[in-house]
Design a protein around this motif. Structure first.
Motif, PDB file in Angstrom:
ATOM      1  N   ILE A 125      40.386  19.425  19.044  1.00 67.20           N
ATOM      2  CA  ILE A 125      40.817  18.405  18.091  1.00 67.20           C
ATOM      3  C   ILE A 125      42.078  17.722  18.616  1.00 67.20           C
ATOM      4  O   ILE A 125      42.913  18.355  19.255  1.00 67.20           O
ATOM      5  CB  ILE A 125      41.030  19.033  16.684  1.00 67.20           C
ATOM      6  CG1 ILE A 125      41.350  17.980  15.635  1.00 67.20           C
ATOM      7  CG2 ILE A 125      42.029  20.157  16.734  1.00 67.20           C
ATOM      8  CD1 ILE A 125      41.319  18.514  14.195  1.00 67.20           C
ATOM      9  N   ARG A 179      42.641  16.681  23.556  1.00 66.89           N
ATOM     10  CA  ARG A 179      42.167  17.567  22.487  1.00 66.89           C
ATOM     11  C   ARG A 179      42.652  18.992  22.773  1.00 66.89           C
ATOM     12  O   ARG A 179      42.720  19.411  23.916  1.00 66.89           O
ATOM     13  CB  ARG A 179      40.650  17.534  22.408  1.00 66.89           C
ATOM     14  CG  ARG A 179      40.111  16.150  22.081  1.00 66.89           C
ATOM     15  CD  ARG A 179      38.589  16.161  21.987  1.00 66.89           C
ATOM     16  NE  ARG A 179      38.062  14.816  21.958  1.00 66.89           N
ATOM     17  CZ  ARG A 179      37.983  14.051  20.876  1.00 66.89           C
ATOM     18  NH1 ARG A 179      38.388  14.527  19.719  1.00 66.89           N
ATOM     19  NH2 ARG A 179      37.479  12.844  20.945  1.00 66.89           N
ATOM     20  N   THR A 232      46.374  13.409  16.561  1.00 66.21           N
ATOM     21  CA  THR A 232      46.264  12.531  15.394  1.00 66.21           C
ATOM     22  C   THR A 232      45.421  13.175  14.298  1.00 66.21           C
ATOM     23  O   THR A 232      45.804  13.178  13.121  1.00 66.21           O
ATOM     24  CB  THR A 232      45.663  11.174  15.800  1.00 66.21           C
ATOM     25  OG1 THR A 232      46.529  10.571  16.752  1.00 66.21           O
ATOM     26  CG2 THR A 232      45.492  10.259  14.607  1.00 66.21           C
ATOM     27  N   ASP A 233      44.284  13.745  14.675  1.00 68.78           N
ATOM     28  CA  ASP A 233      43.421  14.386  13.684  1.00 68.78           C
ATOM     29  C   ASP A 233      44.085  15.623  13.082  1.00 68.78           C
ATOM     30  O   ASP A 233      43.949  15.895  11.887  1.00 68.78           O
ATOM     31  CB  ASP A 233      42.067  14.735  14.292  1.00 68.78           C
ATOM     32  CG  ASP A 233      41.235  13.495  14.605  1.00 68.78           C
ATOM     33  OD1 ASP A 233      41.594  12.396  14.111  1.00 68.78           O
ATOM     34  OD2 ASP A 233      40.238  13.630  15.333  1.00 68.78           O
TER      35      ASP A 233
END
Length: 123
Positions: A60, A99, A63-64
């Motif tokens: 991930i 990520r 930002t997420d």
């Protein structure tokens, strides 16, 4: 009392076998230090929140993670830097996006005991 170090062998015990069991349970000092470092990482709520989120949804992006946790992008990045330095997470570039995913199997197992990952959904 075969496990008692020589510098403590002169002390009187109540239950010799319990002393040996306790020493065996403690294990190697380097192992104890490693777990203490892991628990130190988990002791800060922001880092623990990020680890739980990465555990559930990784890999991930920053930002997420910021959206999911309610933290700022800067706070997430700073915490991830600490977690990456400690070896708890690793970063992988996916084009322009970086990520994060868990990289420490012991942290993964511990987080799984705290909060088993829900079934992943397809989007």
């Amino acid at each position: 009392m075969h496990l008692v170090p020589a510098e403590r062998a002169h002390r009187n015990t109540i239950d010799d076998h319990r002393v040996c069991d306790a020493i065996a349970g403690i294990g190697e000092p380097t192992r104890v230090a490693g777990w203490a470092r892991r628990f130190g990482l988990l002791s800060e709520p922001g880092r623990l929140t990020l680890l739980l989120a990465v555990h559930a949804a990784g890999p991930i992006s920053v930002t997420d993670l910021a959206i999911a946790t309610g933290m700022s992008d800067t706070s997430v990045s700073q915490a991830l830097r600490v977690l990456r330095t400690a070896g708890a997470v690793e970063a992988h570039r996916d084009g322009r996006v970086i990520r994060y995913r868990l990289s420490d199997p012991q942290v993964h197992d511990l987080l799984h005991r705290l909060s088993p990952c829900p079934a992943t959904t397809s989007h």
